[in-house]
Design a protein around this motif. Sequence first.
Motif, PDB file in Angstrom:
ATOM      1  N   ARG A   1     -16.226 -28.672  24.921  1.00 23.70           N
ATOM      2  CA  ARG A   1     -16.723 -27.294  24.918  1.00 23.70           C
ATOM      3  C   ARG A   1     -17.296 -27.001  23.533  1.00 23.70           C
ATOM      4  NH1 ARG A   1     -14.173 -23.260  28.278  1.00 23.70           N
ATOM      5  NH2 ARG A   1     -15.007 -21.762  26.759  1.00 23.70           N
ATOM      6  N   MET A   2     -18.577 -26.693  23.503  1.00 21.83           N
ATOM      7  CA  MET A   2     -19.239 -26.424  22.230  1.00 21.83           C
ATOM      8  C   MET A   2     -18.560 -25.284  21.484  1.00 21.83           C
ATOM      9  SD  MET A   2     -22.054 -27.452  20.448  1.00 21.83           S
ATOM     10  CE  MET A   2     -23.182 -28.155  21.657  1.00 21.83           C
ATOM     11  N   ASP A   3     -18.203 -24.196  22.184  1.00 22.42           N
ATOM     12  CA  ASP A   3     -17.611 -23.042  21.509  1.00 22.42           C
ATOM     13  C   ASP A   3     -16.236 -23.376  20.947  1.00 22.42           C
ATOM     14  OD1 ASP A   3     -16.698 -23.338  24.125  1.00 22.42           O
ATOM     15  OD2 ASP A   3     -16.393 -21.194  24.446  1.00 22.42           O
ATOM     16  N   TRP A   4     -15.450 -24.184  21.677  1.00 21.83           N
ATOM     17  CA  TRP A   4     -14.131 -24.570  21.175  1.00 21.83           C
ATOM     18  C   TRP A   4     -14.264 -25.449  19.921  1.00 21.83           C
ATOM     19  CZ3 TRP A   4     -11.063 -26.188  26.221  1.00 21.83           C
ATOM     20  CH2 TRP A   4     -10.903 -25.048  27.024  1.00 21.83           C
ATOM     21  N   LYS A   5     -15.209 -26.344  19.955  1.00 22.90           N
ATOM     22  CA  LYS A   5     -15.397 -27.229  18.802  1.00 22.90           C
ATOM     23  C   LYS A   5     -15.856 -26.431  17.583  1.00 22.90           C
ATOM     24  CE  LYS A   5     -16.437 -31.368  21.601  1.00 22.90           C
ATOM     25  NZ  LYS A   5     -15.554 -32.421  21.111  1.00 22.90           N
ATOM     26  N   HIS A   6     -16.764 -25.499  17.801  1.00 20.57           N
ATOM     27  CA  HIS A   6     -17.225 -24.663  16.686  1.00 20.57           C
ATOM     28  C   HIS A   6     -16.069 -23.867  16.078  1.00 20.57           C
ATOM     29  CE1 HIS A   6     -21.816 -24.493  17.737  1.00 20.57           C
ATOM     30  NE2 HIS A   6     -21.446 -25.616  17.176  1.00 20.57           N
ATOM     31  N   ALA A   7     -15.217 -23.304  16.934  1.00 17.66           N
ATOM     32  CA  ALA A   7     -14.075 -22.523  16.438  1.00 17.66           C
ATOM     33  C   ALA A   7     -13.128 -23.400  15.633  1.00 17.66           C
ATOM     34  CB  ALA A   7     -13.341 -21.883  17.614  1.00 17.66           C
TER      35      ALA A   7
ATOM     36  N   ALA B   1     -12.572 -26.557   8.198  1.00 19.41           N
ATOM     37  CA  ALA B   1     -13.516 -26.848   7.111  1.00 19.41           C
ATOM     38  C   ALA B   1     -12.961 -26.562   5.723  1.00 19.41           C
ATOM     39  CB  ALA B   1     -14.830 -26.092   7.330  1.00 19.41           C
ATOM     40  N   PRO B   2     -12.264 -25.440   5.494  1.00 21.77           N
ATOM     41  CA  PRO B   2     -11.767 -25.169   4.128  1.00 21.77           C
ATOM     42  C   PRO B   2     -10.712 -26.170   3.651  1.00 21.77           C
ATOM     43  CG  PRO B   2     -11.784 -23.171   5.473  1.00 21.77           C
ATOM     44  CD  PRO B   2     -11.990 -24.314   6.408  1.00 21.77           C
ATOM     45  N   HIS B   3     -10.129 -26.908   4.546  1.00 21.91           N
ATOM     46  CA  HIS B   3      -9.019 -27.789   4.175  1.00 21.91           C
ATOM     47  C   HIS B   3      -9.428 -29.254   4.010  1.00 21.91           C
ATOM     48  CE1 HIS B   3      -6.121 -24.558   5.050  1.00 21.91           C
ATOM     49  NE2 HIS B   3      -6.921 -24.255   6.060  1.00 21.91           N
ATOM     50  N   LEU B   4     -10.675 -29.589   4.322  1.00 23.17           N
ATOM     51  CA  LEU B   4     -11.098 -30.988   4.240  1.00 23.17           C
ATOM     52  C   LEU B   4     -11.306 -31.409   2.791  1.00 23.17           C
ATOM     53  CD1 LEU B   4     -13.692 -31.222   7.165  1.00 23.17           C
ATOM     54  CD2 LEU B   4     -11.254 -31.766   7.196  1.00 23.17           C
ATOM     55  N   ALA B   5     -11.001 -32.666   2.497  1.00 21.77           N
ATOM     56  CA  ALA B   5     -11.263 -33.214   1.168  1.00 21.77           C
ATOM     57  C   ALA B   5     -12.764 -33.228   0.917  1.00 21.77           C
ATOM     58  CB  ALA B   5     -10.693 -34.628   1.077  1.00 21.77           C
ATOM     59  N   PRO B   6     -13.191 -33.081  -0.323  1.00 19.21           N
ATOM     60  CA  PRO B   6     -14.630 -32.979  -0.613  1.00 19.21           C
ATOM     61  C   PRO B   6     -15.428 -34.241  -0.282  1.00 19.21           C
ATOM     62  CG  PRO B   6     -13.334 -33.071  -2.641  1.00 19.21           C
ATOM     63  CD  PRO B   6     -12.362 -32.872  -1.521  1.00 19.21           C
TER      64      PRO B   6
END
Length: 797
Positions: free
Chosen positions: A97-103, A109-114
């Motif tokens: 589901r595109m909307d689930w993946k976007h959510a 995103a804020p928690h991923l290593a750079p």
Amino acid sequence: MNRFHVRQVAVLGAGVMGAQIAAHLVNVKVPVVLFDLPAPEGPKNAIALKAIEHLKKLKPAPLGLAADAARIRAANYEDDLALLGQCDLVIEAIAERMDWKHALYAKIAPHLAPHAILASNTSGLSITQLSEALPEDLKPRFCGIHFFNPPRYMALVELIPTPTSDTRSLDQLETFVTSTLGKSVVRARDTPNFIANRVGIAGMLSAIHQAERFGLGCDVVDDLTGKKLGRASSGTFRTADVVGLDTMAHVIRTMQDTLGPDRANDPFHASFATPAVLTRLIEQGALGQKSGAGFYKKVGKDILRLDPARGDYVAAGGKADPIIDRILKKPAGERLKLLRESGNPQAQFLWALLRDGFHYAAVHLGDIATSAREVDFAMRWGFGMKQGPFELWQEAGWQQVAQWVKDDIDAGRALCSAPLPDWVFDGRTGVHTPEGSWSPAASAPVPRSTLPVYQRQHFPESLVGDGSIDALRSGTEVFRNEDLRLWTLDGEVLIASITCKLHLISPAVTEGLMKAVDLAEASYQGLVVWSPDDVFSAGANLEALMPVFMKHGAKGIAPEEKKLQDLMLRVRYASVPVIAALRGIALGGGCEFAVHCAQRVAAMESYVGLVEVGIGVLPGGGGLTWIARRAAEKAASAPGTDLLAFLKDGFQAAAMATVGTSALESRQLGYLLESDVIVPHKDELLHVALGQVRALVQAGWRAPVKAPFAVAGRDAIATIQASLVGMRDGGFISAHDFHIASLIAQVVCGGDVDAGTLVTEDYLMAMERQRFCALLDHPKTQERIMGMLQTGKPVRN
């Protein structure tokens, strides 16, 4: 090679694919965190924990060792997002589901290593549209990654870049997926269903359509479209059942929704309608193998097939007509001609299926792939085809087949009226050449990837016409007989390749391997035993010894058995290291040879074991001697322990003909040691084995010193036999199994001697040989041998 160092991976989504991707990561010793939603009640990680536990029960097993499920760390999106910062690769595998993946992307995103790479495991959603929800700094490190089910066993992984994907990140990921995960990578364009599912599902829809047109049952279609056609043994309808009919319907809907009725988009759109029979099954909850019914249904021991006309299940077992069997054994060009011209409905079905495949692949090549190479490899690795559509077309005669397809299009017999592209008729003889494979976008052949990881593959899989050198014709040949070739790539390490069917160990193989050790000691750093297919050795060649047995009986076999045993000791005590490069099956004598080598380098999918009991004999090529010696060595390192405790596992594995179902399980059984190397990618096996020879030599390797060792003696034999009596009397083993197992116990325990008696390998091998030959004279053993030779299946008597 500049590796992408992946210290830990996060998999987002503990569904069927996510959990199995996590399982394969721990198979190759990559730490993994498996995320899912927090459970509404009970432990927060209950959903992920349940998925991890379920991995132990699945067949085929996603884990090389069921116990490794404990290595997967469970997590949830509320409490554990900080763990993402410790991960170098994050694979998202939630529902399509595109909307689930976007959510989810907004949350993580804020928690991923750079530096971390984020990849979406999707079977068909647009990767570019998925990337639109990502922060700008993350977009270069995002791409699609499409594993095929089941991830452990299916070779194909499609990597799908977006316009903003960074080339360096893609190269790093391809290197990791290839060398660490052992997968075969195809880069696909960001088009609906990518390459394999786009072409494969179109082919399955064509098969369903043509089966209905020609009035063929699903069992007959599966027989026609399985191994006989050079495809996966599950054929068409059984493959759909295994994949899941709901999953198949989802992929079809993706094609319907995203390709549209516009002829400029996909002229085959009219053929993408979900088959009525598929819709009815899904409405009934018959989703295939996972629900217990689909196109097939198992009732007790009986396999039933769906009869669409009746809407019920009937007895399965329909087969191809004998004339079709004969046609399918012909060379490619003759085969296609006969199918096209035959009036037999089964032949007409197969021609229509192949024609539709050629037509579809040619029309869409420029849209879905960089070159024809990606299409053929995707179908080979993802759908189990021996050849992709372009390979078969080229082998059968490019221009002739093109004309046949054109004639059918013009006559209205094809699925659609779209013409073949102009490049098909430009005078070419095919799409694969030594310079590369045809790319419509480049209007030229495109060469293979030059990533450093592919330098580890001395003999990567080849395509018809690509100019690849056959491994068994390459290098410098040193010696050859009818069953074995000795050769070298660099003049430093000798390579022995068994060339006969199933690499069975015949007298010629024994003689050739003995010569190999002599030559290696005289002129090389070491010896690698390797062959370029999925068999190391299926064991001794019984047929080669039959004339000797018929003339001289068991006493005539004894000298040949002695030669085989002498080879094992020659290998073990050679003055240069001998490396067994295992891939696929290493059974019986193949296992015995491997365990006597200085080291084993094994592909992940290596199946190793002593299986001689199945033909009514015991391991007679040094296998039982090896079990006894290994047990003695282990006991010697643990003073005060009972030798029998170290012997039981080896005895049981030989007596029960237990085969390791992965390199990991083969190591657990003792056929591989902790010091042996497990190689995820089969095409890197030779590279690693050659490197191991050089490493051992540079480290000052010396052969082990011959020395006597302790055996468990008569008391241990009595203990083992007591347990065997219980198994026999309880009906778990036959009287002949009991007899063979008792003889195995005698050998591994050293015979009628006191516990702790020191013996030599020659002493135990003489015991092996005597009991092996005695069993050959037993009528029950002769029944088993003849049954195996005649049917290829073990006889239980």
